[in-house]
Design a protein around this motif. Structure first.
Motif: not given
Length: 199
Positions: A77, A80, A84, A94, A146
């Protein structure tokens, strides 16, 4: 799940269901009208009055495997970062990875926490609970980017992605909530620092 870095304190929020269930179980075992029986040692507790933790993990080895899996997925993850909101596909990848990690971490923490409360005098289970929290914080640090990236993408771009990628529909409310929390989400670097501190 995407509202910034994961923090150790978040376990309390996620663990409310487990805590409530534990209270209900203890109440039921003690009877509606009387106090629960007291035991001096763990060995005195009847098997039927103990948690059936094997329903979560049948062995510590399986727990260890999930800890390893969560860390591995979080490393994937982390790749990313900076991408995103490149496309609807990248956003879905994501949030899907993050959701998979969260499900594993919930099990990892629940098992280790309840294991540590089976016998509070035992050091081994306490160490497992500490590892669960440390794993959670480490993953939080890795994935703190994120929410800031979703926020930077903006409402219009998010709406376009939601129309383009049907698999994002299940995450609509969570993603929309990030945009509403604009004043509470820090830049990725600062979110990572807070996650690393367990704040």
């Amino acid at each position: 799940a995407f509202g910034g870095g994961m923090k150790a304190g978040d376990f309390m929020k996620r663990g409310k269901g487990v805590a409530v269930m534990s209270v209900l179980v203890l109440w039921a075992l003690g009877g509606a009208g009387g106090a629960a029986p007291r035991y001096e040692n763990r060995s005195e507790v009847p098997l039927e009055a103990t948690w059936k933790l094997e329903d979560i993990y049948r062995s510590q080895a399986l727990w260890e495997a999930d800890v390893k899996s969560a860390l591995s997925l979080s490393a994937e993850l982390a790749e990313m970062k900076g991408h995103v909101m490149d496309s609807a596909a990248s956003l879905w990848k994501t949030v899907d990875l993050d959701e998979r990690i969260q499900k594993i971490l919930t099990k990892v923490y629940a098992w280790a926490s309840m294991k540590s409360h089976e016998d509070t005098a035992a050091e081994g289970p306490k160490a497992l609970a500490d590892r669960a929290v440390q794993t959670y914080v480490k993953i939080g640090e890795r994935t703190a980017f994120i929410a800031p990236e979703v926020l930077a993408g903006g409402q219009q771009r998010l709406d376009e992605f939601l129309k383009e990628e049907p698999r994002l529909e299940v995450y609509r409310l969570v993603l929309k909530r990030i945009l509403r929390q604009k004043g509470h989400i820090l830049p990725a670097g600062e979110e990572a620092v807070l996650a690393a501190m367990g704040e």
